[in-house]
Enzyme design. Sequence first.
Site, short mmCIF file in Angstrom:
data_model
loop_
_atom_site.label_atom_id
_atom_site.label_comp_id
_atom_site.label_asym_id
_atom_site.label_seq_id
_atom_site.Cartn_x
_atom_site.Cartn_y
_atom_site.Cartn_z
NE ARG A 115 13.83 6.04 6.66
CZ ARG A 115 14.79 6.83 7.10
NH1 ARG A 115 15.81 7.12 6.33
NH2 ARG A 115 14.71 7.35 8.31
CE LYS A 137 -5.71 -2.93 -2.19
NZ LYS A 137 -7.11 -3.30 -1.84
CD GLU A 179 -10.18 -12.87 -4.64
OE1 GLU A 179 -10.59 -12.00 -5.45
OE2 GLU A 179 -10.22 -12.73 -3.41
CE LYS A 217 -5.56 -7.48 -7.54
NZ LYS A 217 -5.16 -8.19 -6.31
CD GLU A 227 -9.03 -0.58 -2.39
OE1 GLU A 227 -10.07 -1.20 -2.16
OE2 GLU A 227 -7.93 -0.86 -1.88
NE ARG A 231 -5.96 -2.32 -6.02
CZ ARG A 231 -4.66 -2.51 -5.88
NH1 ARG A 231 -3.82 -1.57 -6.23
NH2 ARG A 231 -4.19 -3.64 -5.40
CG ASN A 235 -12.49 -3.79 -2.03
OD1 ASN A 235 -11.54 -4.51 -1.79
ND2 ASN A 235 -12.38 -2.47 -2.11
CG HIS A 238 -12.95 -9.21 -1.07
ND1 HIS A 238 -13.48 -9.74 -2.22
CD2 HIS A 238 -11.69 -9.70 -0.97
CE1 HIS A 238 -12.56 -10.50 -2.80
NE2 HIS A 238 -11.48 -10.50 -2.07
CG HIS A 242 -11.78 -9.24 3.94
ND1 HIS A 242 -11.19 -8.11 3.39
CD2 HIS A 242 -11.10 -10.29 3.42
CE1 HIS A 242 -10.23 -8.48 2.57
NE2 HIS A 242 -10.16 -9.79 2.57
CG HIS A 259 -9.15 -14.74 0.81
ND1 HIS A 259 -9.51 -13.60 1.52
CD2 HIS A 259 -9.23 -14.40 -0.51
CE1 HIS A 259 -9.79 -12.63 0.67
NE2 HIS A 259 -9.64 -13.08 -0.56
#
Length: 355
Positions: A115, A137, A179, A217, A227, A231, A235, A238, A242, A259
């Site tokens: 946990r 993230k 980025e 960022k 997000e 935020r 993206n 992306h 992606h 990426h």
Amino acid sequence: MQSIQANSYPIHFNEKGYEALNLHLKENKYSNLFIIVDNNTNEFCLPKFLPFLETDLTIEIIEFEAGEHNKNIETCVQIWNVLTELGADRKSLVLNLGGGVVTDLGGFVASTFKRGVNFIHIPTTLLSMVDASVGGKNGVDLGNLKNQIGVINVPKMVLIDTQYLNTSPQNEMRSGLAEMLKHGLIYDKEYWEQFLDLKAIDFADFDELIYRSVEIKNEIVKQDPTEKNIRKALNFGHTLGHAIESYFLENENKTTLLHGEAIAVGMILESYISWNKNLINQEEYIQIKSSIKSIYDDIVFEENDIEPILELLIHDKKNEYGNIQFALIEGIGKIKINQSVENELILKAFLDYKS
């Protein structure tokens, strides 16, 4: 360089980072220490890192094979089992030493083991320094679908030492640069303009460019950690990027893209869409397209590639109520989120990319 304060954790740079890490180890009663690496960072970065570490704790190294194709639950299960076998408990500390795959996966492993145990990111690639390790993230891919399984959970600190970039190949540096370009396009026009002539950049000052990228960022994430709103600006490039990355990852007839290579294409496509929606003018679009194409090789799209790429958009995490959501630029340095885009315009963007 001055440390940056993120939401509940600091981002330290270069020598100051090791001082902060050793102080953290001294002030906290950890039971043992686990360093997660891939085979590349085990060979090239771990020998540079260990001499800076000042601790009497038992240190265990956990290695997995490098590559996006190993960023999955199966790798996590293997690492969870190793942690269990080596006696990790809730007072253990995990250090993630590597690029974006290592920090994404390692943060997820630590966040879910018993946990949640404390973890620290030490990014070693440009991409992980300016993007993956910052913002909380953590996650893994589901098959070829990017970052479908994960949590938002912050590390105890991020330690950015740009000396590790000496071990990065040029294609990895270009991947991270994508980025940085994005940060300028969505937030800081002056920052974007510094990259218009790469030959004019004094790379002795590259640390300052990295610092500003991390700053941008962090400024966005601090306003919206989970997000729900601004935020989503991160993206940009992306949504299509992606989908392209996932398609090239699963298709055995295609060369897997890094990426940043996929995101570079995504930024051109989504800039075209921004232009056609009258959010930027033609001059701005041409500047963006020509600048990005001067850095990255063209990606070849066959006619039968486009439809499966569009189908992958359905699985994008940003979608809401079945609608595909784009973050588009509204003038260089500004962003407009939650934008719907019809397939016909996306197809036109691909045709323009090839021209």
